[in-house]
Design a protein around this motif. Structure first.
Motif, PDB file in Angstrom:
ATOM      1  N   THR A  29      -7.417  58.490  26.131  1.00 58.12           N
ATOM      2  CA  THR A  29      -7.093  57.154  25.636  1.00 58.12           C
ATOM      3  C   THR A  29      -8.067  56.075  26.097  1.00 58.12           C
ATOM      4  O   THR A  29      -7.851  54.893  25.827  1.00 58.12           O
ATOM      5  CB  THR A  29      -5.683  56.762  26.101  1.00 58.12           C
ATOM      6  OG1 THR A  29      -5.626  56.792  27.536  1.00 58.12           O
ATOM      7  CG2 THR A  29      -4.637  57.714  25.540  1.00 58.12           C
ATOM      8  N   ALA A  30      -9.133  56.466  26.784  1.00 58.69           N
ATOM      9  CA  ALA A  30     -10.041  55.477  27.373  1.00 58.69           C
ATOM     10  C   ALA A  30     -10.641  54.541  26.328  1.00 58.69           C
ATOM     11  O   ALA A  30     -10.721  53.329  26.535  1.00 58.69           O
ATOM     12  CB  ALA A  30     -11.149  56.191  28.148  1.00 58.69           C
ATOM     13  N   ASP A  31     -11.098  55.089  25.203  1.00 60.67           N
ATOM     14  CA  ASP A  31     -11.782  54.281  24.186  1.00 60.67           C
ATOM     15  C   ASP A  31     -10.913  54.001  22.966  1.00 60.67           C
ATOM     16  O   ASP A  31     -11.429  53.582  21.929  1.00 60.67           O
ATOM     17  CB  ASP A  31     -13.066  55.003  23.743  1.00 60.67           C
ATOM     18  CG  ASP A  31     -14.029  55.206  24.911  1.00 60.67           C
ATOM     19  OD1 ASP A  31     -14.101  54.297  25.764  1.00 60.67           O
ATOM     20  OD2 ASP A  31     -14.677  56.266  24.966  1.00 60.67           O
ATOM     21  N   ALA A  35      -3.183  50.074  19.573  1.00 62.37           N
ATOM     22  CA  ALA A  35      -2.156  50.751  18.773  1.00 62.37           C
ATOM     23  C   ALA A  35      -2.218  52.260  18.977  1.00 62.37           C
ATOM     24  O   ALA A  35      -1.193  52.935  19.110  1.00 62.37           O
ATOM     25  CB  ALA A  35      -2.326  50.408  17.298  1.00 62.37           C
ATOM     26  N   ALA A  36      -3.434  52.806  19.027  1.00 61.65           N
ATOM     27  CA  ALA A  36      -3.583  54.247  19.224  1.00 61.65           C
ATOM     28  C   ALA A  36      -3.121  54.654  20.620  1.00 61.65           C
ATOM     29  O   ALA A  36      -2.533  55.725  20.806  1.00 61.65           O
ATOM     30  CB  ALA A  36      -5.035  54.658  18.998  1.00 61.65           C
ATOM     31  N   ARG A  37      -3.391  53.793  21.627  1.00 61.27           N
ATOM     32  CA  ARG A  37      -2.926  54.105  22.985  1.00 61.27           C
ATOM     33  C   ARG A  37      -1.404  54.117  23.063  1.00 61.27           C
ATOM     34  O   ARG A  37      -0.810  54.950  23.748  1.00 61.27           O
ATOM     35  CB  ARG A  37      -3.491  53.090  23.986  1.00 61.27           C
ATOM     36  CG  ARG A  37      -4.950  53.276  24.306  1.00 61.27           C
ATOM     37  CD  ARG A  37      -5.312  52.611  25.629  1.00 61.27           C
ATOM     38  NE  ARG A  37      -4.969  51.193  25.637  1.00 61.27           N
ATOM     39  CZ  ARG A  37      -5.772  50.222  25.238  1.00 61.27           C
ATOM     40  NH1 ARG A  37      -6.985  50.526  24.757  1.00 61.27           N
ATOM     41  NH2 ARG A  37      -5.398  48.959  25.309  1.00 61.27           N
ATOM     42  N   ASP A  41       0.861  57.164  24.255  1.00 63.76           N
ATOM     43  CA  ASP A  41       1.890  57.024  25.295  1.00 63.76           C
ATOM     44  C   ASP A  41       3.245  57.505  24.776  1.00 63.76           C
ATOM     45  O   ASP A  41       4.004  58.154  25.505  1.00 63.76           O
ATOM     46  CB  ASP A  41       1.999  55.564  25.723  1.00 63.76           C
ATOM     47  CG  ASP A  41       0.787  55.110  26.530  1.00 63.76           C
ATOM     48  OD1 ASP A  41       0.049  55.973  27.017  1.00 63.76           O
ATOM     49  OD2 ASP A  41       0.593  53.881  26.655  1.00 63.76           O
ATOM     50  N   ALA A  42       3.561  57.187  23.520  1.00 60.67           N
ATOM     51  CA  ALA A  42       4.828  57.638  22.942  1.00 60.67           C
ATOM     52  C   ALA A  42       4.866  59.158  22.841  1.00 60.67           C
ATOM     53  O   ALA A  42       5.907  59.781  23.121  1.00 60.67           O
ATOM     54  CB  ALA A  42       5.023  57.006  21.566  1.00 60.67           C
ATOM     55  N   ASP A  43       3.742  59.775  22.474  1.00 56.89           N
ATOM     56  CA  ASP A  43       3.688  61.242  22.412  1.00 56.89           C
ATOM     57  C   ASP A  43       3.880  61.855  23.787  1.00 56.89           C
ATOM     58  O   ASP A  43       4.579  62.875  23.935  1.00 56.89           O
ATOM     59  CB  ASP A  43       2.342  61.688  21.825  1.00 56.89           C
ATOM     60  CG  ASP A  43       2.212  61.374  20.346  1.00 56.89           C
ATOM     61  OD1 ASP A  43       3.254  61.172  19.689  1.00 56.89           O
ATOM     62  OD2 ASP A  43       1.076  61.326  19.844  1.00 56.89           O
ATOM     63  N   LEU A  44       3.274  61.232  24.795  1.00 53.61           N
ATOM     64  CA  LEU A  44       3.429  61.740  26.154  1.00 53.61           C
ATOM     65  C   LEU A  44       4.871  61.612  26.625  1.00 53.61           C
ATOM     66  O   LEU A  44       5.431  62.546  27.232  1.00 53.61           O
ATOM     67  CB  LEU A  44       2.491  60.978  27.104  1.00 53.61           C
ATOM     68  CG  LEU A  44       2.494  61.449  28.569  1.00 53.61           C
ATOM     69  CD1 LEU A  44       1.992  62.888  28.665  1.00 53.61           C
ATOM     70  CD2 LEU A  44       1.630  60.528  29.420  1.00 53.61           C
TER      71      LEU A  44
END
Length: 292
Positions: A29-31, A35-37, A41-44
């Protein structure tokens, strides 16, 4: 954000894999944009909850629900499809012009038919290769059906308990399928064939082409039980796992038999016994085959 999410995992899992999860998640998730992060996070978080509940792809429960989920969708589609085709048959048979019947339809019936159509379309989409959008559409239809049944029922609980419970149970089974085990082609094909075999003969009977006026809900349950037996025979297993998955997936068919045929518990329980009977026969067949 990773550390709070990591606490959702069980302590033993955190001790064994926690640092690896943190490193991989941060690198991934660094780059990413914000919204993608958030999606990552939701997937994790979803994976952590699945591990805590024992519903990840490596657990026996996860594999069990991965087997049951396609057939739960198929059973929901059979139930909704029968309601749609019976409504259409009544529409065609009525002497009143079709446009008059449609214009006088009340909002509750229109909503129920639309939600049933969503369940059918979602199941078809999911079982033909696009699991995520199809299952999402079917789940929306199932939850909407549950709400509509509760709202449209004149007396609280009257005639709504069985279909509402079936919709919620089916939703739970579909959502319990681990993400990396969704859309198995062989299981989806078997579930699609089961749905067609359970739906079409009942529709033919409803047209009056045979002397039989109703199957009393037995045919769809029989098809589901036979499907579980065939899967067990192909896997050379005892049948307990396969027929157990069919039992978990059968709630829409049980509710259909109750609300549309019997309105009594005992006959429906008799239909439900088709599954353990099929499991016992499958186990006996496997014992005989091994001895030979």
């Amino acid at each position: 954000m990773t550390d709070p999410l990591l606490r959702l995992y069980p302590a033993t899992y955190r001790a064994a894999c926690g640092q690896e999860i943190v490193d991989v998640h941060r690198e991934m998730t660094a780059d990413m944009p914000r919204a993608a992060r958030l999606r990552a996070d939701a997937d994790l978080a979803a994976h952590a909850v699945r591990v805590r509940l024992g519903l990840d792809s490596a657990s026996p429960a996860g594999r069990f629900f991965a087997l049951a989920a396609p057939f739960a969708l198929a059973a929901g589609a059979v139930d909704s499809g029968l309601h749609l085709t019976r409504w259409y048959a009544g529409l065609v048979r009525s002497p009143a012009p079709m446009w008059i019947q449609l214009s006088t339809m009340d909002a509750a019936q229109a909503a129920y038919l639309l939600l049933s159509l969503l369940v059918c379309l979602g199941a078809v989409i999911a079982l033909t290769g696009r699991w995520l959008p199809g299952a999402g559409l079917a789940v929306c239809g199932l939850l909407g059906t549950a709400v509509q049944r509760v709202v449209a029922t004149p007396a609280p609980g009257e005639g709504a308990v069985a279909p509402v419970a079936a919709a919620l149970l089916t939703t739970a089974v579909v959502l319990s399928c681990p993400p990396d085990r969704r859309g198995n082609r062989q299981l989806s094909t078997a579930a699609g064939v089961m749905a067609a075999a359970a739906w079409f003969p009942v529709v033919v009977v409803d047209t009056g082409a045979f002397g039989v006026t109703t199957d009393y809900g037995a045919w769809p349950m029989l098809v589901l039980a036979l499907t579980g037996a065939v899967l067990a025979l192909r896997a050379r297993s005892s049948g307990l796992r396969e027929l157990g998955a069919m039992a978990v997936a059968s709630s829409p068919l049980v509710a259909h038999a109750y609300t549309d045929a019997w309105l009594e518990v005992r006959p429906v329980l008799g239909l439900f016994l088709l599954l353990p009977i099929a499991a016992a026969l499958t186990a006996c067949f496997q014992v005989v085959r091994r001895r030979r």
